[in-house]
Structures are given as C-alpha cells and as structure tokens.
Design a protein around this motif. Structure first.
Motif, PDB file in Angstrom:
ATOM      1  N   ALA A  65       0.828  -1.206   0.000  1.00 52.12           N
ATOM      2  CA  ALA A  65       0.000   0.000   0.000  1.00 52.12           C
ATOM      3  C   ALA A  65       0.862   1.255   0.000  1.00 52.12           C
ATOM      4  CB  ALA A  65      -0.929  -0.009   1.218  1.00 52.12           C
ATOM      5  N   PRO A  69       1.868   4.016  -4.839  1.00 49.28           N
ATOM      6  CA  PRO A  69       1.766   5.381  -5.372  1.00 49.28           C
ATOM      7  C   PRO A  69       3.094   5.912  -5.913  1.00 49.28           C
ATOM      8  CG  PRO A  69       0.552   5.202  -3.321  1.00 49.28           C
ATOM      9  CD  PRO A  69       1.321   3.932  -3.461  1.00 49.28           C
ATOM     10  N   PHE A 137      -2.330  -5.073  -3.966  1.00 49.80           N
ATOM     11  CA  PHE A 137      -2.680  -3.694  -3.617  1.00 49.80           C
ATOM     12  C   PHE A 137      -4.196  -3.514  -3.638  1.00 49.80           C
ATOM     13  CE2 PHE A 137      -3.716   0.689  -4.941  1.00 49.80           C
ATOM     14  CZ  PHE A 137      -3.161   1.376  -3.874  1.00 49.80           C
ATOM     15  N   ARG A 138      -4.724  -2.854  -2.615  1.00 48.14           N
ATOM     16  CA  ARG A 138      -6.154  -2.571  -2.531  1.00 48.14           C
ATOM     17  C   ARG A 138      -6.352  -1.126  -2.085  1.00 48.14           C
ATOM     18  NH1 ARG A 138      -5.670  -6.468  -4.909  1.00 48.14           N
ATOM     19  NH2 ARG A 138      -6.701  -8.514  -4.675  1.00 48.14           N
ATOM     20  N   SER A 139      -7.410  -0.513  -2.607  1.00 46.81           N
ATOM     21  CA  SER A 139      -7.731   0.869  -2.263  1.00 46.81           C
ATOM     22  C   SER A 139      -9.187   0.939  -1.831  1.00 46.81           C
ATOM     23  CB  SER A 139      -7.475   1.777  -3.472  1.00 46.81           C
ATOM     24  OG  SER A 139      -7.788   3.120  -3.171  1.00 46.81           O
ATOM     25  N   THR A 140      -9.497   0.234  -0.773  1.00 42.75           N
ATOM     26  CA  THR A 140     -10.896   0.100  -0.353  1.00 42.75           C
ATOM     27  C   THR A 140     -11.399   1.304   0.435  1.00 42.75           C
ATOM     28  OG1 THR A 140     -10.125  -1.092   1.614  1.00 42.75           O
ATOM     29  CG2 THR A 140     -10.761  -2.426  -0.302  1.00 42.75           C
ATOM     30  N   ASP A 141     -10.496   2.103   1.007  1.00 40.06           N
ATOM     31  CA  ASP A 141     -10.927   3.221   1.846  1.00 40.06           C
ATOM     32  C   ASP A 141     -11.100   4.522   1.061  1.00 40.06           C
ATOM     33  OD1 ASP A 141     -10.933   1.650   4.131  1.00 40.06           O
ATOM     34  OD2 ASP A 141      -8.807   2.017   4.512  1.00 40.06           O
ATOM     35  N   ALA A 142     -10.708   4.544  -0.211  1.00 39.74           N
ATOM     36  CA  ALA A 142     -10.826   5.758  -1.014  1.00 39.74           C
ATOM     37  C   ALA A 142     -12.250   5.903  -1.542  1.00 39.74           C
ATOM     38  CB  ALA A 142      -9.839   5.724  -2.180  1.00 39.74           C
ATOM     39  N   TRP A 147     -10.790   8.890  -5.866  1.00 37.83           N
ATOM     40  CA  TRP A 147     -10.318   8.204  -7.064  1.00 37.83           C
ATOM     41  C   TRP A 147     -10.241   9.163  -8.247  1.00 37.83           C
ATOM     42  CZ3 TRP A 147      -8.000   3.863  -8.527  1.00 37.83           C
ATOM     43  CH2 TRP A 147      -7.964   2.797  -7.626  1.00 37.83           C
ATOM     44  N   ARG A 222      -0.777   9.008  -2.547  1.00 38.14           N
ATOM     45  CA  ARG A 222      -0.888   7.990  -1.492  1.00 38.14           C
ATOM     46  C   ARG A 222      -2.099   8.283  -0.604  1.00 38.14           C
ATOM     47  NH1 ARG A 222       4.301   8.053   0.514  1.00 38.14           N
ATOM     48  NH2 ARG A 222       4.871   6.353  -0.898  1.00 38.14           N
ATOM     49  N   LEU A 225      -5.395   7.538  -2.668  1.00 41.81           N
ATOM     50  CA  LEU A 225      -5.669   6.124  -2.930  1.00 41.81           C
ATOM     51  C   LEU A 225      -5.966   5.343  -1.661  1.00 41.81           C
ATOM     52  CD1 LEU A 225      -3.025   5.232  -5.686  1.00 41.81           C
ATOM     53  CD2 LEU A 225      -5.456   5.731  -5.973  1.00 41.81           C
ATOM     54  N   LEU A 226      -5.368   5.767  -0.548  1.00 40.09           N
ATOM     55  CA  LEU A 226      -5.572   5.038   0.705  1.00 40.09           C
ATOM     56  C   LEU A 226      -6.640   5.670   1.589  1.00 40.09           C
ATOM     57  CD1 LEU A 226      -1.864   4.207   1.613  1.00 40.09           C
ATOM     58  CD2 LEU A 226      -3.493   2.865   0.258  1.00 40.09           C
TER      59      LEU A 226
END
Length: 261
Positions: A65, A69, A137-142, A147, A222, A225-226
C-alpha cells in the motif's frame, strides 16, 4: 474552416502519427515500463517484510500500500523519457524541417507529441496498476471523489513532465543525448518518499527528498488512494505541476519556433 478548426484537425493528425509510431515500435515503451514493474516486484517480494517493519507496518501488504503510489509516479517519469527521444529523433531526422514547409498549424507538431505522451502515460499507469492489484494492492478506503482526484493528479503530472521532456528532446543533439538528459525524471523518485518516509532519512538528505516535485505528488496520491489525509501536499503537488507545465511549455515553444541555424 476557421483557424481553430484547422489547428484541431492538424493536431489530431499529428497525434495519430505519434500513436502509430508508438504502436509500431513498442520496444521503447516496454523497456521503460520494465523498470517500475521490476522495482515493484523486487521491493515487495524481496524486501517487503523488512521494509514494512521499517514504516511501522505489520506485514508485506502494508508496504504494498505504501510503495504503489510512488511506483505509479515513477512510471510517468520513465514513460516521458520516450517522448524526449521521439522529439529528438524527429528534430534530427529532418521531419520537423519538412513540417515547417507544409501548410499545417505550427503548434500541432508539439501538441501531437504532448497529447500522445499523456495518453501513453495513462496507459502505462494502468498496466503497472494492474500488476500492483495482482500482487495485493487494494484501495478500499478511497471514495469515488478521491479516485477521481487521483486520476486528475496523474494526468496533470503526466502533462507537466511531458512538456519538460519535449523541451529536453528539442535541445538534445541526438536521441541518445535526449535519453540521458531525461534520466533525472527516473532518478528523482528514487530519492523521494516513494520507498521510505522522508523523515526516516538522514537529516542532511531530507531536504533533497522533500523539496522536489515527486515527493508532494507521491504523498498526495498515497493519501487519495488510501483514503488518508494529504495535508498541504495537495497544493504543493498542483503547484509543482502547474509550474513545470508552464516552464516546459514556454521552453519548448521558444525552441521549436526559433529559426533553425
């Protein structure tokens, strides 16, 4: 046709020309893509656990994570090196001189290179991003807005570095010199916060990492995306992008419009 319509038509023609060149000679783009992908795999699978502990993470997924970026920004820096080479090749093989004698909009040549490069940067980022997702890689909190902002930042950063690369290509005597002059666009991310936080670096080295365009851009991306805070990095990143784009635009156009010696 109006002057604006003619400029748009000629720019579209030059864009199509540059995209055809990229499609027919993909080796340069692929070679430039190989560096960020190899660094991503190396730091994740070889150094991932150690680097994760260094940033206070619990396992390799935390470092994935963190690093992605920075790798995406490095991808842009590597892709625009191909633009510098392409522009230099056009200048030294005589095609630009030929274009000067034709009834086409003068600025369409540069517009074709710039738009084509930005599209290649976006495509390269998507490919590297796909590799990042494949390894975890995951961007679940964005949010959707974050985005969208992340995509806008990547496009703006691509535009800024492309104009700088175009200027480098115009002033280089050959393609090899253009590739060498554009190397800082690949090296700067290595001394930024792409791989480790800037505040963990030696005190004398921290200003080098902090006061350059890649670090605020990476920190902003960063955070977006996070789904974390970005502080003042967002404004700094946009400021760097606008400043570099304006500088590169005036540098490139002045060199391109200068009478050949």
């Amino acid at each position: 046709m109006s002057a604006l319509s003619l400029a748009a038509r000629d720019s579209a023609t030059m864009l199509r020309r540059n995209l055809l060149h990229a499609r027919r000679y993909p080796s340069l783009t692929l070679n430039l893509l190989l560096t960020p992908i190899m660094l991503l795999l190396l730091f994740v699978y070889i150094f991932g656990d150690v680097m994760s502990a260094g940033i206070g993470g619990s396992d390799r997924s935390d470092y994935i994570a963190y690093i992605v970026p920075g790798i995406l920004m490095m991808t842009i820096g590597g892709t625009v090196v191909g633009t510098a080479v392409s522009v230099s090749t056009d200048m030294n093989e005589g095609i630009i001189a030929r274009f000067r004698t034709m009834a086409i909009h003068r600025g369409s040549v540069l517009v074709g290179h710039v738009v084509g490069s930005v599209l290649q940067c976006v495509a390269s980022v998507v490919l590297v991003g796909a590799v990042a997702v494949a390894i975890g890689f995951r961007s679940t909190d964005a949010t959707a807005l974050e985005w969208l902002a992340a995509f806008g930042l990547l496009a703006l950063f691509s535009l800024a570095l492309t104009w700088i690369a175009v200027g480098m290509g115009l002033v280089s005597p050959n393609a090899e010199a253009a590739a060498n002059s554009a190397q800082p666009l690949i090296l700067l991310p290595l001394i930024s916060s792409a791989f480790i936080p800037a505040d963990t670096m030696p005190g004398w080295f921290q200003p080098i990492a902090e006061y350059q365009p890649f670090t605020p851009a990476i920190e902003t991306l960063r955070g977006l995306l996070l789904g974390t805070g970005i502080g003042n990095n967002g404004w700094l990143a946009v400021g760097w992008c606008v400043g570099l784009a304006v500088l590169g635009y005036f540098w490139s156009t002045s060199k391109f419009n200068a009478d050949p010696k």
